[in-house]
Scaffold this active site. Sequence first.
Site, PDB file in Angstrom:
ATOM      1  N   ASP A  93       0.944  -1.398   0.110  1.00  0.00           N
ATOM      2  CA  ASP A  93       0.047  -0.002   0.049  1.00  0.00           C
ATOM      3  C   ASP A  93       0.861   1.359  -0.055  1.00  0.00           C
ATOM      4  O   ASP A  93       2.169   1.110  -0.079  1.00  0.00           O
ATOM      5  CB  ASP A  93      -1.001  -0.075   1.180  1.00  0.00           C
ATOM      6  CG  ASP A  93      -0.322  -0.118   2.427  1.00  0.00           C
ATOM      7  OD1 ASP A  93       0.917   0.075   2.681  1.00  0.00           O
ATOM      8  OD2 ASP A  93      -0.876  -0.233   3.452  1.00  0.00           O
ATOM      9  N   ASP A 279      -7.810  -7.614   0.168  1.00  0.00           N
ATOM     10  CA  ASP A 279      -6.992  -7.868   1.248  1.00  0.00           C
ATOM     11  C   ASP A 279      -7.646  -7.445   2.668  1.00  0.00           C
ATOM     12  O   ASP A 279      -8.605  -6.584   2.588  1.00  0.00           O
ATOM     13  CB  ASP A 279      -5.882  -6.740   1.287  1.00  0.00           C
ATOM     14  CG  ASP A 279      -6.011  -5.506   1.833  1.00  0.00           C
ATOM     15  OD1 ASP A 279      -6.809  -4.789   1.118  1.00  0.00           O
ATOM     16  OD2 ASP A 279      -5.652  -5.068   2.998  1.00  0.00           O
ATOM     17  N   CYS A 317     -12.574 -28.861   6.514  1.00  0.00           N
ATOM     18  CA  CYS A 317     -11.233 -27.980   6.140  1.00  0.00           C
ATOM     19  C   CYS A 317     -10.006 -29.146   5.957  1.00  0.00           C
ATOM     20  O   CYS A 317      -9.842 -30.028   6.576  1.00  0.00           O
ATOM     21  CB  CYS A 317     -10.938 -26.892   7.330  1.00  0.00           C
ATOM     22  SG  CYS A 317      -9.626 -26.302   6.992  1.00  0.00           S
ATOM     23  N   CYS A 319      -6.833 -28.026   6.387  1.00  0.00           N
ATOM     24  CA  CYS A 319      -5.606 -27.463   6.844  1.00  0.00           C
ATOM     25  C   CYS A 319      -4.861 -28.492   8.001  1.00  0.00           C
ATOM     26  O   CYS A 319      -5.617 -29.429   8.452  1.00  0.00           O
ATOM     27  CB  CYS A 319      -5.853 -26.208   7.379  1.00  0.00           C
ATOM     28  SG  CYS A 319      -6.331 -25.886   9.349  1.00  0.00           S
ATOM     29  N   CYS A 322      -6.616 -28.533  11.325  1.00  0.00           N
ATOM     30  CA  CYS A 322      -8.064 -29.495  11.481  1.00  0.00           C
ATOM     31  C   CYS A 322      -7.779 -30.998  11.425  1.00  0.00           C
ATOM     32  O   CYS A 322      -8.284 -31.904  11.648  1.00  0.00           O
ATOM     33  CB  CYS A 322      -9.064 -28.911  10.257  1.00  0.00           C
ATOM     34  SG  CYS A 322      -9.755 -27.438  10.744  1.00  0.00           S
ATOM     35  N   HIS A 348      -5.448 -21.664  10.224  1.00  0.00           N
ATOM     36  CA  HIS A 348      -6.920 -22.533   9.800  1.00  0.00           C
ATOM     37  C   HIS A 348      -7.583 -21.129   9.143  1.00  0.00           C
ATOM     38  O   HIS A 348      -8.239 -21.144   8.177  1.00  0.00           O
ATOM     39  CB  HIS A 348      -7.717 -22.784  11.064  1.00  0.00           C
ATOM     40  CG  HIS A 348      -8.947 -22.965  10.658  1.00  0.00           C
ATOM     41  ND1 HIS A 348      -9.679 -24.211  10.025  1.00  0.00           N
ATOM     42  CD2 HIS A 348     -10.024 -22.290  10.924  1.00  0.00           C
ATOM     43  CE1 HIS A 348     -10.931 -24.032   9.794  1.00  0.00           C
ATOM     44  NE2 HIS A 348     -11.388 -22.795  10.305  1.00  0.00           N
TER      45      HIS A 348
END
Length: 387
Positions: A93, A279, A317, A319, A322, A348
Amino acid sequence: MSRDFSFTLRATDGPARLGRFSTPHGEVDTPAFMPVGTQGSVKAALHRDLEAIGATIILGNTYHLFLRPGDALIARRGGLHRFIGWNRPILTDSGGYQVFSLSDRRRIREEGAEFQSHLDGSRHMLSPERATDIQANLGSDVAMVLDECLAYPATHEAAADSMRRSVRWAGRCRQRLEELRSRPVEGVTVTNPGQAQFGIVQGGVYPDLRLESADATVEVGFEGYAIGGLSVGEPSDVMYEVAGATAARLPDAQPRYLMGTGTPEDLVECVARGVDMFDCVMPTRHARNGQLFTSQGRLNIRNARHAEDDGPLDPACRCYTCARHSRAYLRHLYMSGEVAALALNTLHNLTFYLDTMGRIRDAIAFRTFESFRREFLRSVSSLAVES
Ligand SMILES: [Zn+2]
């Protein structure tokens, strides 16, 4: 225009767009979500883990990196990619948002924004030229123009004045970038010659000002366009309407980035209105507060009902958190103040966001986005939010 940056629109489904942009550090499939790496690091996440869960681009905050460790120090390390050891695309930014939200005693003039550092009180001037130079030193793949961030609510007159100043600043940013591309400038090391620059559309919640800003910013000419000044406290339906009307006014052949948004529902609703990039600190910040996003709604891991739950956070999920750990263990880690809780929760939540974007892209490719959207919003709205 940068020869190293290009955008391809691959498919559309109504206003929703499937695209891909190419940068000196690789490609990004859109719609895309960019995890926020404020200090050159996504909080509580290692780059290795971000890569593993499919983060193709991260965001760096110019204000923070400029104050500490300094853009010149980063340029001497070969630029931000080399300094932080991340070889995929980075967007920075302009620093403007943090000057408006964090710094002490800021004063806005036509020249730029004068402010005092929130770290040590030192005085600085962030002008459009300086914001462009700092980002050239950092060498991000996408740099943003300096814009004025207006507080919400603002009158039509205040929003108009501020938007027109942002348009003038956008012109100065572009002129400075073209100078940097054409000749060496003292004190600036262009660490990524293929850097692209995005303009930012402002205008508050006023449709006429948004259209004026979009046209004037496109007139300056950038590799992509952002929609700024939303998610600042206005109601969601107003945000969706303004984002949609603004996106529709922007060129089809370039990416559109809605800055600082939002919840998973916001992402789906804004893709439905033609936005390509997002974002937000929400998935990472919420993770550190124990607020977790799941396919069954939002939960707070501190709640006693998870204390003896041997199931995963989210059975849907993929990930590591998980796959490996129970809610009971994650609650124990959180209640004990273990740093592993922050890392596991962050992994996660970011996986949930990135997987949602993947499902959005698949739905556009198969032209089933509208049914995906209805199903997604229904599942989100039918589930309780645990606080
Ligand atoms: Zn998970």
